[in-house]
Each structure stands twice: as C-alpha cells, then as structure tokens.
Design a protein around this motif. Structure first.
Motif, PDB file in Angstrom:
ATOM      1  N   ALA A  66       0.900  -1.240  -0.094  1.00 54.49           N
ATOM      2  CA  ALA A  66       0.006   0.159  -0.193  1.00 54.49           C
ATOM      3  C   ALA A  66       0.858   1.286   0.026  1.00 54.49           C
ATOM      4  N   ASP A  69       6.047   4.945  -0.811  1.00 59.66           N
ATOM      5  CA  ASP A  69       7.263   6.033  -0.668  1.00 59.66           C
ATOM      6  C   ASP A  69       8.480   5.601  -1.293  1.00 59.66           C
ATOM      7  N   HIS A  90      -5.409  -4.556   3.457  1.00 66.94           N
ATOM      8  CA  HIS A  90      -4.704  -5.023   4.559  1.00 66.94           C
ATOM      9  C   HIS A  90      -5.535  -4.458   6.027  1.00 66.94           C
ATOM     10  N   VAL A  94      -3.647  -6.424   9.243  1.00 66.45           N
ATOM     11  CA  VAL A  94      -2.992  -5.430  10.250  1.00 66.45           C
ATOM     12  C   VAL A  94      -3.959  -5.069  11.347  1.00 66.45           C
ATOM     13  N   ASN A 179      -7.114  16.711  12.467  1.00 69.45           N
ATOM     14  CA  ASN A 179      -5.654  16.657  12.837  1.00 69.45           C
ATOM     15  C   ASN A 179      -4.985  17.752  13.777  1.00 69.45           C
ATOM     16  N   THR A 195      -1.450   4.942  11.530  1.00 68.12           N
ATOM     17  CA  THR A 195      -1.546   4.056  10.161  1.00 68.12           C
ATOM     18  C   THR A 195      -1.801   5.150   9.183  1.00 68.12           C
ATOM     19  N   ASP A 249       6.251  -2.312  14.046  1.00 70.69           N
ATOM     20  CA  ASP A 249       6.565  -3.211  13.159  1.00 70.69           C
ATOM     21  C   ASP A 249       7.323  -2.804  11.708  1.00 70.69           C
TER      22      ASP A 249
HETATM   23  P1  NAD Z   1      -4.873   4.378   2.740  1.00 68.97           P
HETATM   24  O1  NAD Z   1      -4.757   5.018   1.616  1.00 68.97           O
HETATM   25  O2  NAD Z   1      -6.261   3.519   2.694  1.00 68.97           O
HETATM   26  O3  NAD Z   1      -5.177   4.979   3.985  1.00 68.97           O
HETATM   27  C1  NAD Z   1      -4.379   6.264   4.342  1.00 68.97           C
HETATM   28  C2  NAD Z   1      -5.091   7.268   4.983  1.00 68.97           C
HETATM   29  O4  NAD Z   1      -4.078   8.296   5.648  1.00 68.97           O
HETATM   30  C3  NAD Z   1      -5.942   7.810   4.168  1.00 68.97           C
HETATM   31  O5  NAD Z   1      -7.376   8.144   4.949  1.00 68.97           O
HETATM   32  C4  NAD Z   1      -5.514   9.335   4.092  1.00 68.97           C
HETATM   33  O6  NAD Z   1      -6.171  10.330   4.031  1.00 68.97           O
HETATM   34  C5  NAD Z   1      -4.821   9.325   5.499  1.00 68.97           C
HETATM   35  N1  NAD Z   1      -3.668  10.441   5.637  1.00 68.97           N
HETATM   36  C6  NAD Z   1      -2.750  10.754   4.745  1.00 68.97           C
HETATM   37  N2  NAD Z   1      -1.908  11.655   5.056  1.00 68.97           N
HETATM   38  C7  NAD Z   1      -2.340  12.041   6.299  1.00 68.97           C
HETATM   39  C8  NAD Z   1      -2.267  13.170   7.326  1.00 68.97           C
HETATM   40  N3  NAD Z   1      -1.020  14.082   7.061  1.00 68.97           N
HETATM   41  N4  NAD Z   1      -2.845  13.407   8.313  1.00 68.97           N
HETATM   42  C9  NAD Z   1      -3.878  12.506   8.590  1.00 68.97           C
HETATM   43  N5  NAD Z   1      -4.500  11.567   7.764  1.00 68.97           N
HETATM   44  C10 NAD Z   1      -3.788  11.349   6.612  1.00 68.97           C
HETATM   45  O7  NAD Z   1      -3.790   3.312   3.057  1.00 68.97           O
HETATM   46  P2  NAD Z   1      -3.512   2.232   4.054  1.00 68.97           P
HETATM   47  O8  NAD Z   1      -3.905   0.992   3.223  1.00 68.97           O
HETATM   48  O9  NAD Z   1      -4.526   2.232   4.924  1.00 68.97           O
HETATM   49  O10 NAD Z   1      -2.207   2.066   4.396  1.00 68.97           O
HETATM   50  C11 NAD Z   1      -1.884   3.275   5.062  1.00 68.97           C
HETATM   51  C12 NAD Z   1       0.038   3.270   5.290  1.00 68.97           C
HETATM   52  O11 NAD Z   1       0.488   1.992   6.163  1.00 68.97           O
HETATM   53  C13 NAD Z   1       0.753   2.854   3.954  1.00 68.97           C
HETATM   54  O12 NAD Z   1       0.923   3.812   3.228  1.00 68.97           O
HETATM   55  C14 NAD Z   1       1.731   2.198   4.288  1.00 68.97           C
HETATM   56  O13 NAD Z   1       2.879   2.965   4.443  1.00 68.97           O
HETATM   57  C15 NAD Z   1       1.465   1.352   5.805  1.00 68.97           C
HETATM   58  N6  NAD Z   1       1.267   0.082   5.639  1.00 68.97           N
HETATM   59  C16 NAD Z   1       2.074  -0.854   6.274  1.00 68.97           C
HETATM   60  C17 NAD Z   1       1.654  -2.369   6.309  1.00 68.97           C
HETATM   61  C18 NAD Z   1       2.768  -2.929   7.383  1.00 68.97           C
HETATM   62  O14 NAD Z   1       3.160  -4.201   6.826  1.00 68.97           O
HETATM   63  N7  NAD Z   1       3.122  -2.579   8.340  1.00 68.97           N
HETATM   64  C19 NAD Z   1       0.695  -2.485   5.332  1.00 68.97           C
HETATM   65  C20 NAD Z   1       0.072  -1.904   4.604  1.00 68.97           C
HETATM   66  C21 NAD Z   1       0.149  -0.498   4.947  1.00 68.97           C
END
Ligand code: NAD
Length: 307
Positions: A66, A69, A90, A94, A179, A195, A249
């Motif tokens: 997802a 970066d 995820h 997660v 925020n 997240t 993680d």
């Molecule tokens: P997503 O796009 O569904 O959700 C991200 C959310 O964060 C969105 O609602 C977005 O509006 C919000 N957001 C972005 N910038 C923000 C800010 N400055 N302040 C507040 N909210 C903000 O993505 P997702 O699938 O939920 O994944 C999120 C992140 O988690 C990914 O980008 C990835 O880096 C990480 N991730 C990690 C794992 C892992 O294995 N640990 C797995 C999946 C994703």
C-alpha cells in the motif's frame, strides 16, 4: 490493450513466491512471466515490491504494498509511467496484528513467552494485567489500515477514536478528531496506533513533543512506516518510562540494526515489517491486478492509481 506482457518482479519473493501470482493470473489475456532485473525490458508492465530505474521504460507499475514512498513520483510522471498500489487489502491482517499486540500487553503474553525461553515460572505482578474493555485506542489515519484496526479493536470492547484531516465521522470509530487536535486525541488514549502513509507531512509526526503529550501508561504502536516516528525520541521516551511500551512493525532503518536498543527494551515488541502477512497475500494483490487489466481492456481509469 497496450499492455501485452506483464512481469512479476522477483523482489515480490519477500512476501510470496512470484510463481503463485503468475499461476493465479494465468487466465488473463496477456503474457505473464516472473522476471529478474535483466528481463525487465521484455515487459510492458510490472508487479513489484522494490523499485528499479529500468521501470521508467514501462507503461505501468503495480506495487504489492500500500505504501509507495519508495517510488520516485516525479520521475514516473515525467516518463508517463502509471503507478498503482495495493491499498484496500490490509484491513483485517493489520487489524488482527494490532489486536494481538494489545492483547499481549494487556494479558502479559509477551512476558510468558520471554520467561518460557528461560524455563522460568514467573507470574505477573498483581497489578500488571488488565483487560481491554474500558480502554481507549487512538488510531491516527482512518484509511484501510485505520478502519481495519478500528473494527478489530471495537469487537474486543476497546473504545476507538480516530485522527484524520477533515474531522468528519468514520464508521467504526467512536469519536473523530481533526488533525489540528492530534495532541488532544493522543493524550486521552491508553493506546496510540499510527496508520498514516509516509509523506512530507507525516515525516516525524511522532516526535518528542508527541510522546510527551501521551500518557505515561500508554502504549505506542507503529504499523505505518518507520520515518513517521522520530525513533531516537521514541527510545528516549521508553527509556525514561514516559511511555509504558511500544509495538513496532516498521523502523527508520530496516532490517532493524542489531545494535538498536529497541531489541532489548522491556515492554517493546518488535516484528519484522510483516503486520500484513497472510498466505492469501498473492490472491489479494492478484485481484487488484486482474481488475486493472480488465480496465485496460475497457479503457476505464485504473483502480488504486497513485501516479
Ligand atoms: P489508505 O490510503 O487506505 O489510508 C491512508 C489514510 O491516511 C487515508 O485516509 C489518508 O487520507 C490518510 N492520511 C494521509 N496523510 C495524512 C495526514 N497527514 N494526516 C492524517 N491522515 C492522513 O492506505 P492504507 O492501506 O491504510 O495504508 C496506510 C499506510 O500504512 C501505507 O501507506 C503504508 O505505509 C502502511 N502500511 C504498512 C503495512 C505493514 O505491513 N506494516 C501494511 C500496509 C500498509
């Protein structure tokens, strides 16, 4: 369709065997093959974990993560390369991992595992163990991960608050903060769970000031990306006992260096960037790829397009 051949880059092997995905997609009307770095030029598109400069010659890159970066957005755009990601899959994985961390801390399960390694019969102090109902978890970022975490923790009786840009309500969250009220939200929670994606805006969002705002008995959980956290500031807070503990993680440097104090701190759980692992991962990614190959045929806009 302009995409006649889709490569599955061997870097996905960190998460699942590339051949499993190739077999799963074998019925698509395009050529699918597992490719090494030397074979990228033979494809029009690639499904990948890692980034390579050679991808700039392709029409389309699909990231099996997802978080994107690691990809150079500007260069992709300049070279007219489309980038799609794997957000949306995820939530449950997660969510369950985070529920596991919270249960380990509350029920002291991590202590039992550590004691077992030493054949030590040692019970928690009378006032160490607790139960989750009545606690509050603040989830920073209410996308796929955030919602999955909220749903899983909500089912365990945790009160879940969320932090998002707009402050508008989100299903599954008991309360939402915008925020600009981040500190108000985190100072009211026994668990703070990150997240959000890693962007310029979220880089070191959790710094000394944020850890200071959190309760002394609060646990911090990062399942987003390492650099969202100022890691030395987190280590300082843990060493000063101004936080109860952390489950991590993801890290500023991965693999976590052997000399990191995080390995040995009490009340820290380290997992090797695998919070979303599941044996169904290749199918979940495959379904997104399939959807986009279908859309290529019909000329519809890509699903999960980032660039
Ligand atoms: P997503 O796009 O569904 O959700 C991200 C959310 O964060 C969105 O609602 C977005 O509006 C919000 N957001 C972005 N910038 C923000 C800010 N400055 N302040 C507040 N909210 C903000 O993505 P997702 O699938 O939920 O994944 C999120 C992140 O988690 C990914 O980008 C990835 O880096 C990480 N991730 C990690 C794992 C892992 O294995 N640990 C797995 C999946 C994703």
């Amino acid at each position: 369709s302009p995409v006649a051949s889709l490569g599955i880059h061997e870097s996905v092997d960190d998460v699942f065997p590339p051949g499993e995905l190739a077999t799963y997609l074998a019925d698509l009307p395009i050529e699918i093959e597992v490719v090494s770095d030397d074979e990228i030029a033979s494809c029009d598109a690639v499904v990948t974990l890692e980034y390579r400069d050679a991808f700039l010659e392709l029409d389309w890159i699909h990231s099996i993560q997802a978080g994107v970066d690691r990809f150079p957005f500007d260069e992709l755009e300049a070279n007219e390369v489309i980038l799609t990601n794997s957000t949306g899959i995820h939530d449950r994985t997660v969510g369950e991992t985070v529920a596991g961390y919270l249960l380990m801390f509350a029920r002291r399960l991590h202590d039992h595992v550590a004691n077992q390694q030493e054949r030590r019969w040692e019970r928690p102090e009378w006032d160490e163990a607790f139960t989750l109902p009545g606690t509050t978890a603040c989830v920073v970022g209410t996308g796929t991960l955030g919602r999955g975490v909220a749903e899983t923790l909500g089912a365990l009786g945790v009160r879940v608050t969320g932090v998002r840009r707009s402050g508008d309500p989100v299903p599954g969250f008991d309360e939402i903060y915008a925020n600009d009220r981040l500190f108000e939200a985190i100072e009211a929670a026994e668990f703070v769970i990150v997240t959000v994606p890693l962007t310029d805006e979220t880089h070191h969002l959790f710094d000394a000031e944020a850890f200071d705002a959190m309760r002394d008995d609060a646990y911090f959980v990062n399942v987003a990306r390492g650099p969202v956290v100022d890691e030395p500031a987190l280590i300082d807070a843990l060493e000063a006992s101004s936080l109860a503990g952390a489950a991590l993680d993801v890290f500023e440097e991965e693999p976590l260096p052997e000399d990191s104090p995080l390995w040995e701190l009490d009340e820290v759980i380290v997992s090797p960037h695998c919070a979303a692992y599941t044996r169904d991962y290749f199918r979940d990614v495959g379904d997104i790829v399939r959807e986009n190959v279908d859309r290529l045929e019909t000329g519809e806009e890509f699903h999960n397009r980032v660039v």
